[in-house]
Write an enzyme that holds these catalytic residues in place. Structure first.
Site, short mmCIF file in Angstrom:
data_model
loop_
_atom_site.label_atom_id
_atom_site.label_comp_id
_atom_site.label_asym_id
_atom_site.label_seq_id
_atom_site.Cartn_x
_atom_site.Cartn_y
_atom_site.Cartn_z
N LYS A 157 -7.91 -4.75 6.76
CA LYS A 157 -6.86 -4.62 5.74
C LYS A 157 -7.34 -5.28 4.45
CE LYS A 157 -2.57 -5.29 6.44
NZ LYS A 157 -2.32 -4.15 5.55
N GLY A 158 -6.61 -4.98 3.39
CA GLY A 158 -6.93 -5.61 2.11
C GLY A 158 -7.43 -4.64 1.05
N GLY A 159 -7.41 -3.34 1.40
CA GLY A 159 -7.80 -2.34 0.40
C GLY A 159 -6.94 -2.43 -0.85
N GLY A 160 -5.70 -2.87 -0.66
CA GLY A 160 -4.80 -3.04 -1.80
C GLY A 160 -4.82 -4.45 -2.35
N GLU A 200 -0.43 -10.60 3.57
CA GLU A 200 -0.21 -9.70 4.71
C GLU A 200 -0.53 -10.39 6.03
OE1 GLU A 200 -1.10 -5.39 2.58
OE2 GLU A 200 -2.76 -6.49 3.48
N GLY A 243 0.84 -1.20 0.00
CA GLY A 243 0.00 0.00 0.00
C GLY A 243 0.86 1.24 0.00
N SER A 244 0.19 2.40 -0.04
CA SER A 244 0.94 3.65 -0.18
C SER A 244 1.74 3.98 1.09
CB SER A 244 -0.01 4.79 -0.52
OG SER A 244 -1.03 4.89 0.45
C1 5RP Z 1 -3.23 -3.62 1.24
C2 5RP Z 1 -3.55 -3.08 2.58
C3 5RP Z 1 -3.04 -1.70 2.90
O1 5RP Z 1 -2.24 -1.77 4.02
C4 5RP Z 1 -4.21 -0.81 3.18
O2 5RP Z 1 -5.05 -0.85 2.06
C5 5RP Z 1 -3.74 0.63 3.45
O3 5RP Z 1 -3.23 1.17 2.28
P1 5RP Z 1 -2.71 2.66 2.21
O4 5RP Z 1 -1.49 2.72 3.05
O5 5RP Z 1 -2.43 2.87 0.74
O6 5RP Z 1 -3.81 3.55 2.71
O7 5RP Z 1 -4.17 -3.68 3.41
O8 5RP Z 1 -3.84 -4.85 1.05
#
Ligand code: 5RP
Length: 262
Positions: A102-105, A111, A34-35
Site C-alpha cells: 500500500k501507499g500508492g496514494g 493507513e 485512494g480511488s
Molecule cells: C493509498 C493506498 C491506496 O489504497 C492504493 O494506492 C490503492 O489505490 P487505488 O484504489 O486508487 O488503486 O494505499 O496510500
C-alpha cells in the site's frame, strides 16, 4: 452514466459496494485512501443519507477526510475513536496470504496505524491488484526529509542482502517538488520487481534511521473483496478460509456518481 465508467471503475465500485455491507450503525469505521476507497466513502455517505446509517468515520488522509465530510459522514480522529470496528481500504497489490503493498496514494502511514487499530481490515480491490508475489508495484517507504538521500543510500545498500530482484529507488515527486505526505515526510519508491520475503523486508526497513514506515502490510488484512468489471465480486476471508462469490446489479445513481474526483 453507465458508458462513462470504465470496467476498472466498475470493478472498484462493486468491491466497495459489497464491502459497505460490513458496516452497521454504531460502528467506528476506518476509511481508506485512494480511488477504490473513495467509492466506499461515497457508498457509506449514501447509506447515511438514505438509510439513516449512523457511523463515525476515521479517515486515513486529509483527502479522505474532506470527501467523508462532503458526503455527510461524521468524522473523528483516531485518538477520539480509539479503537475501530472495521477499516476498509484499497491496496496496490495483494497476495494469496492477503499481505499487501500500500501507499500508492502516499497515505501508508495513517493507513497502517488505522488498520492496525481495527478489529478487522477489509481490502477492496479490482482483480488486477492480485499478484502471486508482491513487488511488481514499487514499494513505498515513508522517510523523514532530514537526510533523506542518506536514508535512500542506506536502504539501497541494505537491499543487496535482501531477497529482491531490483534494488533501485526513486524519490516520489509532485510535479517539480518532492511529494509531501500528510505528516510532512517524503516517499521513496523501491523498484524491487519481486519480494522474496516480505515479512523480513518489512522488519528490516523499519529498523533504519530515517524510515518512518513501509508500505508492506503483513498479517493486517483479514479479508479482501475483489471486484470485476461485469459486477461480479469475490470475498475471501483469510481467517475463516472461506471464498464467496456474488454478482451485484450495477445501478448508477446520479447522487453516487456525481463529481467523484479522486
Ligand atoms: C493509498 C493506498 C491506496 O489504497 C492504493 O494506492 C490503492 O489505490 P487505488 O484504489 O486508487 O488503486 O494505499 O496510500
Amino acid at each position: 452514466m453507465s458508458g462513462e465508467l470504465s470496467p476498472i471503475d466498475k470493478a472498484k465500485f462493486v468491491a466497495a459496494k459489497r464491502a459497505s455491507e460490513y458496516v452497521e450503525s454504531g460502528m467506528r469505521v476506518g476509511l481508506g485512501t485512494g480511488s477504490t476507497a473513495a467509492w466506499l466513502v461515497r457508498c457509506l455517505g449514501e447509506m447515511v443519507r438514505d438509510d439513516g446509517l449512523k457511523i463515525t468515520g476515521v479517515p486515513t488522509s486529509t483527502r479522505t477526510a474532506a470527501l467523508a465530510r462532503d458526503v455527510g459522514i461524521k468524522v473523528a480522529s483516531l485518538d477520539e475513536a480509539k479503537w475501530l470496528d472495521v477499516t476498509i481500504d484499497g491496496a496496490d497489490e495483494f497476495d494469496g496470504d492477503l499481505n499487501l503493498i500500500k501507499g500508492g496514494g502516499g497515505a501508508l502511514l495513517q493507513e497502517k496505524i488505522v488498520a492496525t487499530a481495527s478489529d478487522r481490515m477489509v481490502v477492496i480491490a479490482d482483480v488486477g491488484k492480485e499478484v502471486e508475489n508482491l513487488g511488481n508495484f514499487p514499494l513505498p517507504v515513508e522517510v523523514i526529509p532530514f537526510g533523506w538521500q542518506t536514508t535512500q543510500a542506506l536502504i539501497e545498500e541494505t537491499l543487496v542482502s535482501m531477497d529482491v530482484l531490483g534494488r533501485s529507488s526513486s524519490l516520489r515527486m509532485n510535479n517539480d517538488a518532492p511529494f509531501v505526505t500528510d505528516e510532512g515526510n517524503h516517499i521513496l519508491d523501491l523498484h524491487l520487481n519481486r519480494i522474496g520475503n516480505a515479512r523480513q523486508l518489512a522488519l528490516v526497513l523499519n529498523q533504519m534511521p530515517g524510515v518512518v514506515e513501509n508500505g508492506l502490510f503483513i498479517d493486517i488484512c483479514d479479508s479482501v473483496v475483489i471486484g470485476y468489471g461485469d459486477g461480479r465480486v469475490e470475498v475471501r476471508d483469510i481467517n475463516a478460509g472461506t471464498v464467496e462469490t456474488d454478482k451485484l446489479d450495477f445501478v448508477e445513481s446520479d447522487n453516487l456518481f456525481a463529481d467523484l474526483n479522486d
